[in-house]
Design a protein around this motif. Structure first.
Motif, PDB file in Angstrom:
ATOM      1  N   SER A 156      -6.788  -3.272   3.243  1.00  0.00           N
ATOM      2  CA  SER A 156      -5.346  -3.432   3.495  1.00  0.00           C
ATOM      3  C   SER A 156      -4.588  -2.118   3.310  1.00  0.00           C
ATOM      4  CB  SER A 156      -4.742  -4.505   2.566  1.00  0.00           C
ATOM      5  OG  SER A 156      -5.363  -5.749   2.779  1.00  0.00           O
ATOM      6  N   LYS A 157      -5.268  -1.003   3.571  1.00  0.00           N
ATOM      7  CA  LYS A 157      -4.649   0.307   3.409  1.00  0.00           C
ATOM      8  C   LYS A 157      -4.385   0.962   4.765  1.00  0.00           C
ATOM      9  CE  LYS A 157      -6.590   1.298  -1.151  1.00  0.00           C
ATOM     10  NZ  LYS A 157      -5.263   1.179  -1.803  1.00  0.00           N
ATOM     11  N   VAL A 158      -3.248   1.651   4.864  1.00  0.00           N
ATOM     12  CA  VAL A 158      -2.917   2.423   6.054  1.00  0.00           C
ATOM     13  C   VAL A 158      -3.722   3.718   6.020  1.00  0.00           C
ATOM     14  CG1 VAL A 158      -1.088   3.686   7.256  1.00  0.00           C
ATOM     15  CG2 VAL A 158      -0.617   1.418   6.285  1.00  0.00           C
ATOM     16  N   ILE A 159      -4.506   3.964   7.054  1.00  0.00           N
ATOM     17  CA  ILE A 159      -5.353   5.162   7.069  1.00  0.00           C
ATOM     18  C   ILE A 159      -4.682   6.318   7.805  1.00  0.00           C
ATOM     19  CG2 ILE A 159      -7.470   3.820   6.869  1.00  0.00           C
ATOM     20  CD1 ILE A 159      -7.904   4.343   9.891  1.00  0.00           C
ATOM     21  N   GLU A 160      -3.751   6.022   8.726  1.00  0.00           N
ATOM     22  CA  GLU A 160      -3.029   7.070   9.439  1.00  0.00           C
ATOM     23  C   GLU A 160      -1.859   6.446  10.191  1.00  0.00           C
ATOM     24  OE1 GLU A 160      -5.599   8.931  12.258  1.00  0.00           O
ATOM     25  OE2 GLU A 160      -6.226   7.055  13.200  1.00  0.00           O
ATOM     26  N   TRP A 161      -0.874   7.290  10.516  1.00  0.00           N
ATOM     27  CA  TRP A 161       0.263   6.817  11.300  1.00  0.00           C
ATOM     28  C   TRP A 161       0.927   8.014  11.961  1.00  0.00           C
ATOM     29  CZ3 TRP A 161       5.396   8.277  10.600  1.00  0.00           C
ATOM     30  CH2 TRP A 161       5.669   9.019   9.438  1.00  0.00           C
ATOM     31  N   HIS A 162       1.697   7.728  12.997  1.00  0.00           N
ATOM     32  CA  HIS A 162       2.442   8.794  13.667  1.00  0.00           C
ATOM     33  C   HIS A 162       3.507   8.153  14.553  1.00  0.00           C
ATOM     34  CE1 HIS A 162       3.209  12.634  15.732  1.00  0.00           C
ATOM     35  NE2 HIS A 162       2.546  13.177  14.720  1.00  0.00           N
ATOM     36  N   PHE A 163       4.578   8.889  14.801  1.00  0.00           N
ATOM     37  CA  PHE A 163       5.537   8.460  15.810  1.00  0.00           C
ATOM     38  C   PHE A 163       4.828   8.439  17.162  1.00  0.00           C
ATOM     39  CE2 PHE A 163       8.422   9.845  12.488  1.00  0.00           C
ATOM     40  CZ  PHE A 163       9.392   8.860  12.527  1.00  0.00           C
ATOM     41  N   PHE A 164       5.016   7.374  17.911  1.00  0.00           N
ATOM     42  CA  PHE A 164       4.280   7.178  19.154  1.00  0.00           C
ATOM     43  C   PHE A 164       5.218   7.370  20.331  1.00  0.00           C
ATOM     44  CE2 PHE A 164       1.815   4.783  22.337  1.00  0.00           C
ATOM     45  CZ  PHE A 164       0.566   5.327  22.107  1.00  0.00           C
ATOM     46  N   GLN A 165       4.915   8.365  21.154  1.00  0.00           N
ATOM     47  CA  GLN A 165       5.791   8.726  22.268  1.00  0.00           C
ATOM     48  C   GLN A 165       5.524   7.831  23.473  1.00  0.00           C
ATOM     49  OE1 GLN A 165       5.059  12.952  22.725  1.00  0.00           O
ATOM     50  NE2 GLN A 165       6.742  13.455  21.367  1.00  0.00           N
ATOM     51  N   MET A 166       6.104   6.647  23.437  1.00  0.00           N
ATOM     52  CA  MET A 166       6.066   5.717  24.561  1.00  0.00           C
ATOM     53  C   MET A 166       7.471   5.159  24.740  1.00  0.00           C
ATOM     54  SD  MET A 166       3.414   2.588  25.458  1.00  0.00           S
ATOM     55  CE  MET A 166       3.866   1.517  24.107  1.00  0.00           C
ATOM     56  N   LEU A 167       8.323   5.964  25.367  1.00  0.00           N
ATOM     57  CA  LEU A 167       9.709   5.567  25.536  1.00  0.00           C
ATOM     58  C   LEU A 167       9.846   4.434  26.535  1.00  0.00           C
ATOM     59  CD1 LEU A 167      11.384   9.090  25.571  1.00  0.00           C
ATOM     60  CD2 LEU A 167      11.065   7.530  23.648  1.00  0.00           C
ATOM     61  N   ASP A 224       0.836  -1.203   0.000  1.00  0.00           N
ATOM     62  CA  ASP A 224       0.000   0.000   0.000  1.00  0.00           C
ATOM     63  C   ASP A 224       0.868   1.249   0.000  1.00  0.00           C
ATOM     64  OD1 ASP A 224      -2.331   1.716   0.460  1.00  0.00           O
ATOM     65  OD2 ASP A 224      -1.562   1.878   2.503  1.00  0.00           O
ATOM     66  N   GLU A 225       0.464   2.258  -0.779  1.00  0.00           N
ATOM     67  CA  GLU A 225       1.236   3.501  -0.851  1.00  0.00           C
ATOM     68  C   GLU A 225       1.271   4.213   0.501  1.00  0.00           C
ATOM     69  OE1 GLU A 225       3.102   4.562  -3.328  1.00  0.00           O
ATOM     70  OE2 GLU A 225       2.554   2.700  -4.378  1.00  0.00           O
ATOM     71  N   GLY A 226       0.185   4.089   1.285  1.00  0.00           N
ATOM     72  CA  GLY A 226       0.180   4.684   2.609  1.00  0.00           C
ATOM     73  C   GLY A 226       1.213   4.064   3.523  1.00  0.00           C
ATOM     74  N   TYR A 227       1.399   2.745   3.401  1.00  0.00           N
ATOM     75  CA  TYR A 227       2.434   2.089   4.209  1.00  0.00           C
ATOM     76  C   TYR A 227       3.815   2.520   3.741  1.00  0.00           C
ATOM     77  CZ  TYR A 227       5.074  -1.386   6.786  1.00  0.00           C
ATOM     78  OH  TYR A 227       5.976  -1.995   7.627  1.00  0.00           O
ATOM     79  N   LYS A 228       4.021   2.620   2.450  1.00  0.00           N
ATOM     80  CA  LYS A 228       5.328   3.032   1.932  1.00  0.00           C
ATOM     81  C   LYS A 228       5.682   4.435   2.419  1.00  0.00           C
ATOM     82  CE  LYS A 228       4.974   0.147  -2.209  1.00  0.00           C
ATOM     83  NZ  LYS A 228       4.847   0.130  -3.695  1.00  0.00           N
ATOM     84  N   HIS A 263     -14.850   3.226  14.543  1.00  0.00           N
ATOM     85  CA  HIS A 263     -14.695   3.398  13.099  1.00  0.00           C
ATOM     86  C   HIS A 263     -15.723   2.522  12.380  1.00  0.00           C
ATOM     87  CE1 HIS A 263     -12.849   3.517   9.102  1.00  0.00           C
ATOM     88  NE2 HIS A 263     -12.143   4.539   9.517  1.00  0.00           N
ATOM     89  N   PRO A 264     -16.365   3.029  11.324  1.00  0.00           N
ATOM     90  CA  PRO A 264     -17.365   2.219  10.632  1.00  0.00           C
ATOM     91  C   PRO A 264     -16.772   1.001   9.929  1.00  0.00           C
ATOM     92  CG  PRO A 264     -16.938   4.279   9.449  1.00  0.00           C
ATOM     93  CD  PRO A 264     -16.269   4.398  10.772  1.00  0.00           C
ATOM     94  N   GLY A 265     -15.478   0.999   9.686  1.00  0.00           N
ATOM     95  CA  GLY A 265     -14.837  -0.159   9.084  1.00  0.00           C
ATOM     96  C   GLY A 265     -14.197  -1.038  10.130  1.00  0.00           C
ATOM     97  N   GLU A 266     -13.356  -1.943   9.686  1.00  0.00           N
ATOM     98  CA  GLU A 266     -12.617  -2.806  10.607  1.00  0.00           C
ATOM     99  C   GLU A 266     -11.170  -2.319  10.632  1.00  0.00           C
ATOM    100  OE1 GLU A 266     -14.432  -4.619   8.054  1.00  0.00           O
ATOM    101  OE2 GLU A 266     -16.186  -4.890   9.341  1.00  0.00           O
ATOM    102  N   VAL A 267     -10.832  -1.511  11.623  1.00  0.00           N
ATOM    103  CA  VAL A 267      -9.525  -0.860  11.694  1.00  0.00           C
ATOM    104  C   VAL A 267      -8.772  -1.346  12.921  1.00  0.00           C
ATOM    105  CG1 VAL A 267      -8.299   1.332  11.916  1.00  0.00           C
ATOM    106  CG2 VAL A 267     -10.313   1.167  10.432  1.00  0.00           C
ATOM    107  N   ALA A 268      -7.559  -1.810  12.715  1.00  0.00           N
ATOM    108  CA  ALA A 268      -6.669  -2.211  13.797  1.00  0.00           C
ATOM    109  C   ALA A 268      -5.393  -1.387  13.713  1.00  0.00           C
ATOM    110  CB  ALA A 268      -6.340  -3.703  13.704  1.00  0.00           C
ATOM    111  N   TYR A 269      -4.764  -1.176  14.869  1.00  0.00           N
ATOM    112  CA  TYR A 269      -3.531  -0.404  14.954  1.00  0.00           C
ATOM    113  C   TYR A 269      -2.380  -1.314  15.361  1.00  0.00           C
ATOM    114  CZ  TYR A 269      -6.135   3.946  14.554  1.00  0.00           C
ATOM    115  OH  TYR A 269      -6.931   4.966  14.087  1.00  0.00           O
ATOM    116  N   PHE A 270      -1.182  -0.949  14.859  1.00  0.00           N
ATOM    117  CA  PHE A 270      -0.007  -1.780  15.066  1.00  0.00           C
ATOM    118  C   PHE A 270       1.189  -0.901  15.446  1.00  0.00           C
ATOM    119  CE2 PHE A 270      -2.775  -3.653  11.923  1.00  0.00           C
ATOM    120  CZ  PHE A 270      -2.907  -4.958  12.345  1.00  0.00           C
TER     121      PHE A 270
END
Length: 387
Positions: free
Chosen positions: A346-357, A303-307, A325-332
């Protein structure tokens, strides 16, 4: 509030159209940030939160008097439950207050060095910033925060349910705390697994229903409005059961609510073709699940979103399920990033650096985050600048 938090809340107010943000959900880090006494400058402020709009992290901040011990991976303060009224159930080991060199770091000494100290539950109120220690249960020590649940009824009323199974018997003890009576009540319930130890992989709460989760085996359902029914065992979907004590299941599995439906997510890496699957519990009484989606990670990686995340083609760890979410969305989790995938496409809908040191990245999993749906006002957050 800091400028970034103010901007975030302004955007949320525009989205929901009111001063009170109704329907907000946050990705809450379950290990709180512990601070010295001079951190909270306002009188009466005993906790706060650094708020981030999903998929950014939101983290509870507490005074060291609540969580005085050094953190280790097998003994650390932990948010065991939340409700939509702004309550958080915090578990923490008590004892002498040392001077840890890094309050927020994990102590890398031998495991088990803090065993034997008393444990306590606190209710942290996100609106008043007060932290209240619950009384200790009579003759029953707190055993495991993964078996504790918080059931919120209103801003003033809540319940805490702590399940303590008796392995090798057909019964278990349920310690039930009411904010009205401000006391614990002990109830004896059935224990359907009998000789099998319970995995204590957390709880899921929806309205007055509680599900205790064992990611190797299944769920124990309980209805506070019909306590006479006792505990009801719900096995995992066919083929998902594993031996008790299987390690790192929280990296490959999670259970959560999605728009009122109980869902189960699992990563399989069979035959060199890793796949993530999502099931929905259709009928609790019969333990009937339906398979919603099965997404190949190769399709996600293409997926281009993952790339755009610049992440390698590696199998991530499971974090959580989107709660509304109206769809089936899981986070990783992968390499300090949190990303959401619509498993239908199979598309990435959003992402961000996660501040959990902390805990360290090697431990990042569904165990350390939860989806927190809350009615929150902008004044419920505190500035975390300079930390």
């Amino acid at each position: 509030m800091s400028n970034s938090e103010a901007e975030a809340f302004e955007a949320l107010e525009m989205h929901w159209g009111s001063n009170e943000i109704d329907g907000l959900w946050l990705v809450l880090v379950c290990v709180p940030h512990v601070v010295h006494g001079d951190y909270f400058v306002a009188p009466g402020v005993e906790n706060g939160a650094k708020v981030g709009i999903p998929p950014r992290a939101t983290r509870l901040i507490v005074h060291r008097s609540i969580a005085p011990r050094r953190k280790t991976i097998d003994d650390h303060p932990y948010v065991a439950g939340t409700d939509s009224h702004g309550h958080l159930l915090l578990y923490a080991t008590q004892g002498p207050q040392p001077e840890p060199p890094v309050l927020d770091g994990f102590y890398r000494g031998p495991l088990g060095v803090h065993h034997g100290f008393p444990k306590a539950y606190f209710i942290c109120d996100a609106h008043t910033h007060r932290s209240t220690r619950l009384p200790d249960p009579d003759d029953r020590p707190i055993l495991h925060p993964g078996n504790a649940a918080l059931v919120g009824v209103s801003r003033e009323k809540f319940f805490v349910a702590d399940l303590q199974p008796t392995v090798g018997a057909d019964h278990s003890s349920l310690l039930l705390y009411s904010s009205v009576s401000q006391a614990w009540l002990e109830c004896e319930l059935n224990y359907p697994p009998h000789d099998r130890p319970w995995g204590a992989n957390g709880t899921v709460v929806y309205q007055k229903r509680i599900w205790w989760v064992d990611l190797s085996y299944g769920l124990l359902g309980f209805d506070l409005s019909a306590p006479h029914r006792g505990l009801h065992f719900i096995p995992l979907p066919d083929g998902c059961e594993l031996p008790p004590g299987t390690a790192d299941l929280d990296k490959r599995r999670c259970v959560g609510m999605d728009m009122g439906d109980l869902r189960y997510v699992q990563i399989d890496e069979r035959d060199g073709d890793p796949i993530v699957r999502m099931w929905t519990l259709l009928i609790e009484d019969t333990g009937t699940w339906t398979l919603n989606r099965a997404a190949r990670f190769q399709d996600i990686w293409n997926d281009e979103g993952y790339k755009a995340t610049k992440l390698p083609q590696e199998v991530p760890t499971v974090a959580l399920i989107h709660p509304n979410h109206p769809g089936e969305v899981a986070y990783f989790f992968l390499h300090s990033r949190l990303f959401g995938v619509d498993l239908r496409t199979s598309k990435v809908i959003e992402w961000h650096f996660f501040q959990m040191l902390n805990p360290p990245i090697a431990y990042h999993s569904s165990r350390f985050v939860r989806a927190w749906e809350i009615r929150l006002t902008p004044t419920s957050a505190v500035d975390d600048s300079g930390t």
